[in-house]
Design a protein around this motif. Structure first.
Motif, short mmCIF file in Angstrom:
data_model
loop_
_atom_site.label_atom_id
_atom_site.label_comp_id
_atom_site.label_asym_id
_atom_site.label_seq_id
_atom_site.Cartn_x
_atom_site.Cartn_y
_atom_site.Cartn_z
N GLY A 109 19.22 81.02 20.93
CA GLY A 109 20.16 81.99 20.36
C GLY A 109 19.45 83.10 19.59
O GLY A 109 18.59 83.80 20.12
N THR A 110 19.82 83.25 18.33
CA THR A 110 19.25 84.27 17.44
C THR A 110 17.73 84.30 17.47
O THR A 110 17.11 85.35 17.31
N TRP A 111 17.11 83.15 17.66
CA TRP A 111 15.66 83.04 17.53
C TRP A 111 14.92 83.43 18.80
O TRP A 111 13.69 83.36 18.86
N VAL A 112 15.64 83.85 19.81
CA VAL A 112 15.00 84.36 21.04
C VAL A 112 14.82 85.87 20.87
O VAL A 112 15.78 86.63 20.99
N SER A 115 20.67 88.63 20.46
CA SER A 115 19.81 88.41 19.29
C SER A 115 19.60 89.68 18.48
O SER A 115 19.40 90.76 19.03
N SER A 116 19.59 89.53 17.16
CA SER A 116 19.33 90.65 16.25
C SER A 116 17.94 90.48 15.63
O SER A 116 17.64 91.06 14.59
N MET A 152 33.55 72.50 21.21
CA MET A 152 32.85 72.90 19.98
C MET A 152 32.35 74.32 20.18
O MET A 152 31.54 74.58 21.08
N VAL A 153 32.84 75.21 19.36
CA VAL A 153 32.45 76.62 19.47
C VAL A 153 31.20 76.84 18.62
O VAL A 153 31.21 76.66 17.40
N CYS A 154 30.11 77.19 19.29
CA CYS A 154 28.81 77.36 18.61
C CYS A 154 28.19 78.68 19.06
O CYS A 154 27.01 78.74 19.42
N ASN A 155 28.99 79.74 19.09
CA ASN A 155 28.51 80.98 19.73
C ASN A 155 27.86 81.98 18.76
O ASN A 155 27.52 83.08 19.14
N GLY A 156 27.64 81.56 17.50
CA GLY A 156 26.89 82.41 16.57
C GLY A 156 27.75 83.48 15.93
O GLY A 156 28.86 83.76 16.38
N GLN A 157 27.21 84.07 14.86
CA GLN A 157 27.99 85.08 14.13
C GLN A 157 27.20 86.34 13.83
O GLN A 157 27.61 87.15 13.03
N TYR A 158 26.03 86.49 14.48
CA TYR A 158 25.21 87.67 14.18
C TYR A 158 24.91 88.46 15.45
O TYR A 158 23.79 88.90 15.67
N GLY A 171 23.92 77.57 23.04
CA GLY A 171 22.73 76.71 22.90
C GLY A 171 21.78 77.24 21.85
O GLY A 171 20.56 77.23 22.04
N GLY A 172 22.34 77.73 20.72
CA GLY A 172 21.51 78.11 19.57
C GLY A 172 21.36 76.92 18.65
O GLY A 172 21.56 75.76 19.06
N ALA A 173 21.06 77.20 17.38
CA ALA A 173 20.83 76.11 16.42
C ALA A 173 22.02 75.16 16.36
O ALA A 173 21.86 73.93 16.35
N ALA A 174 23.24 75.70 16.37
CA ALA A 174 24.43 74.87 16.23
C ALA A 174 24.68 74.04 17.50
O ALA A 174 24.95 72.84 17.43
N GLY A 175 24.59 74.69 18.64
CA GLY A 175 24.86 73.99 19.90
C GLY A 175 23.86 72.87 20.16
O GLY A 175 24.22 71.78 20.65
N LEU A 176 22.60 73.10 19.81
CA LEU A 176 21.59 72.06 20.02
C LEU A 176 21.85 70.87 19.12
O LEU A 176 21.70 69.71 19.52
#
Ligand code: FAD
Length: 431
Positions: free
Chosen positions: A41-44, A60-61, A156-162, A10-15
């Motif tokens: 996602g990353t933004w949390v 999150s990084s 749909m795989v939206c699990n981020g890459q960072y 549920g990050g940018a891609a999933g939303l």
């Protein structure tokens, strides 16, 4: 019967996936599984490093003082103007998260999002010519609860890459007497007050963390092999070549120089990681190249399995929208796909173009940069999308290129600039 789609993350891609899937309720039925207790996602941002309060690896990084490296208009989903941050162009990470939450409320996405639910496994079930998907999920809050198994028509795989750090192989690293930290765990510059830091890697994170650190630390040695990093850099930063080895407190570079350092900060990037995909999914990750993917999105054998957001160096939110709509068109038949052989050939051709024409190294297999603008349009064209929802305005490319110039001119101060956009979104000026 609507097409049942499991969205992982549920990050940018999933939303973004949820927004377009929910817009066609007669055709699609979406469930978004998000392992965290909130979307973003990353933004949390979290102070935690290592494990989170539920014992999961911290995703999150994000660091505390981060401002976006793109003007906010490039971080805007098609259809929903970004107003967060007022006149500021390079906004705080909290403001991006605020915008993402507003996006979720605007399109009523919470109805299809299951928080604190981690996808454990995804497995294809092949029946005659149709593939469906067995998706096993587990409650994060209650690890003793029995996993739930659900069937979907698509994933749909939206699990981020960072989220999963990539560590370099440096001879003698284990002998380093100072502190070794990956950018994934970097949070505050105050932690490095008065210290000498060797920062390894001058990608986006490396450069940005240098700027964040420079007024706190004594000295930064930025170790990298980028040929022309001739931006205006902080005064207390010296560029040095790649690290050759470590000898206790000393970091030795490939030109034979060495320095005594307190901290070695590894800004060496991240790995793609899909721990939930079972071998039956037939997905291969070879040093930052994911195969077999048609247009960096669709699995060429199991076309109901798609990957949103594995490309990088992008203006993300608009590109994600193009990828989502492309994947949806493959599912509902709006787009007739080429044969598997042709899709594989197309993917190989794309790879060879990068390798032979652009002279990209292997690990740039999904790098976009100047390729992204034509790519976005191509996805929408192939998907027969008539209304692009404002995803491909010429202004985006102009802003992206202008931001690169601003960064090169003055890495330390460019985020203080304001880029004013005209009301009709056709022109802009840097103030
Ligand atoms: P993520 O935001 O990582 O979201 C993935 C989601 O999937 C997470 O919520 C995660 O919890 C969830 N998830 C993962 N595995 C599972 C599972 N098994 N089950 C359930 N849920 C799961 N981009 C910009 O455009 N501008 C910037 O300024 C910028 N700055 C950045 C700074 C940093 C430090 C980093 C790391 C990235 C930055 N980016 C920036 C890139 C940024 O990651 C993208 O903009 C975008 O947020 C990526 O979204 P995503 O949905 O692909 O991934």
């Amino acid at each position: 019967m609507p097409i049942r789609v499991a969205v992982i993350g549920g990050g940018a891609a999933g939303l973004c996936a949820a927004r377009y899937l929910r817009a066609k309720p007669d055709v699609f039925q979406a469930v978004v599984y998000e392992q965290a207790d909130q979307i973003g996602g990353t933004w949390v941002y979290t102070e935690n490093v290592g494990k989170d309060k539920y014992g999961l690896p911290v995703h999150s990084s994000m660091y505390q003082r981060l401002r976006t490296n793109l003007p906010k208009e490039l971080m805007m989903y098609p259809g929903l103007p970004i107003t967060e941050g007022g006149r500021t162009s390079f906004i705080k990470h909290t403001e991006v998260l605020q915008y993402m939450n507003r996006y979720a409320w605007t399109y009523d996405l919470h109805k299809c999002i299951q928080l604190l639910t981690r996808v454990q496994s995804v497995k294809p079930i092949v029946n005659c010519n149709k593939t469906s998907w067995e998706v096993t999920v587990k409650s994060v809050k209650d690890p003793d609860a029995t996993p739930q198994v659900n069937e979907f028509d698509a994933v749909m795989v939206c699990n981020g890459q960072y989220a999963v750090p990539s560590y370099p192989n440096i001879p003698g690293l284990e002998t380093f007497s100072g502190k070794v930290i990956h950018s994934h765990e970097y949070r505050h510059p105050e932690d490095f007050k008065g210290q000498t830091v060797v920062l390894f890697g001058a990608g986006f994170s490396g450069r940005d963390i240098c700027v964040d650190l420079h007024t706190f630390v004594d000295k930064i040695y930025l170790s990298h092999h980028i040929p022309n990093l001739d931006a205006l850099l902080p005064d207390n930063l010296r560029q040095v070549p790649d690290i050759k080895s470590i000898d206790k407190g000393r970091v030795v570079f490939t030109d034979g120089q060495s320095v005594e350092a307190d901290v070695l900060m590894l800004c060496t990037g991240y790995l793609y990681d899909f721990p939930f995909l079972t071998p039956e999914c037939e997905v291969v990750v070879d040093r930052k190249r994911i195969s077999p993917l048609y247009k960096h999105v669709l699995h060429t054998k199991h076309t109901s399995l798609s990957f949103i957001g594995v490309v990088w160096t992008i203006s993300p939110f608009q590109l994600l929208a193009c990828q989502v709509r492309f994947a949806m068109a493959a599912l509902d038949g709006t787009m007739v796909l080429p044969s598997r052989t042709d899709m594989d050939a197309d993917a190989q051709c794309d790879y060879e173009y990068r390798r032979d024409e652009l002279k990209y190294p292997h690990h740039y297999a999904h790098k976009m940069d100047h390729l992204q603008w034509e790519y976005d349009k191509e996805l929408l064209r192939l998907a027969n999308v008539v209304d692009d929802d404002g995803a491909t305005l010429p202004l985006f490319k102009e802003l992206y290129d202008a931001t690169n110039c601003l960064q090169t001119e003055d890495l330390v101060n460019y985020k203080k600039r304001i880029i004013e956009i005209s009301d009709d979104w056709t022109s802009w000026q840097v103030l």
